[in-house]
Design an enzyme around this catalytic site. Structure first.
Site, mmCIF file in Angstrom:
data_model
loop_
_atom_site.group_PDB
_atom_site.id
_atom_site.type_symbol
_atom_site.label_atom_id
_atom_site.label_comp_id
_atom_site.label_asym_id
_atom_site.label_seq_id
_atom_site.Cartn_x
_atom_site.Cartn_y
_atom_site.Cartn_z
ATOM 1 N N HIS A 1 6.636 -6.557 -6.827
ATOM 2 C CA HIS A 1 7.180 -6.341 -5.484
ATOM 3 C C HIS A 1 7.285 -7.641 -4.698
ATOM 4 O O HIS A 1 8.291 -7.898 -4.042
ATOM 5 C CB HIS A 1 6.292 -5.349 -4.732
ATOM 6 N N TYR B 1 5.202 2.699 -0.918
ATOM 7 C CA TYR B 1 6.077 3.257 0.105
ATOM 8 C C TYR B 1 5.402 4.530 0.610
ATOM 9 O O TYR B 1 5.602 5.627 0.084
ATOM 10 C CB TYR B 1 7.472 3.540 -0.426
#
Length: 156
Positions: free
Chosen positions: A125, A55
């Site tokens: 993820h 991120y």
């Protein structure tokens, strides 16, 4: 805020969680505004926060979101900060990165950045279509056996 067990884990978290991606990717707010959003979540009783090493705006910025949470959430509050690996950010693009060595590197980099010995919850993820799921998740289970991950999860 209502608290509940997180799946079959030993973790108890707020019924609502807070996802950190918008605070660190393209279009992210200025740092003071991002910190204020996290503090507002804490004040409302949220104890479950979701981050990832990727991120960020790209490779040059890896760990941005994890650092933001580390710097904003006071230690000892009993919050669960879950993180994940399995994506990469070359040139600011999103790519899969489910090779065992990449997952190990991401997990260990996050441990160092978050100043912890073990992740309370670590996700894959996204499954990498180029890597058998068993290889990716197998590396995470080895990291768990080594004591670097307490609980595992994955997104499909």
């Amino acid at each position: 805020m209502q608290m509940k067990p997180l799946g079959a884990t030993s973790l108890h978290v707020s019924a609502l969680g807070f996802g950190g991606a918008p605070l660190s990717v393209q279009g992210r707010p200025e740092r003071p505004q991002a910190e204020a959003a996290i503090r507002a979540a804490l004040e409302s009783g949220i104890t479950f926060f979701d981050t990832a090493d990727t991120y960020s705006l790209g490779e040059h910025d890896l760990g941005h979101n994890e650092r933001l949470f580390l710097d904003t959430i006071p230690a000892g509050l009993g919050c669960v900060l879950a993180t994940k690996g399995g994506l990469a950010r070359p040139n600011g693009e999103w790519t899969y990165s489910g090779h065992p060595q990449a997952l190990r590197a991401a997990c260990e980099r996050s441990l160092t950045l978050l100043q912890r010995e073990a992740h309370p919850l670590y996700y894959l993820h996204a499954p990498d279509p180029e890597v058998p799921f068993e290889e990716s998740f197998g590396e995470l289970t080895r990291l768990q056996a080594e004591g670097k991950i307490e609980h595992l999860g994955f997104r499909l």
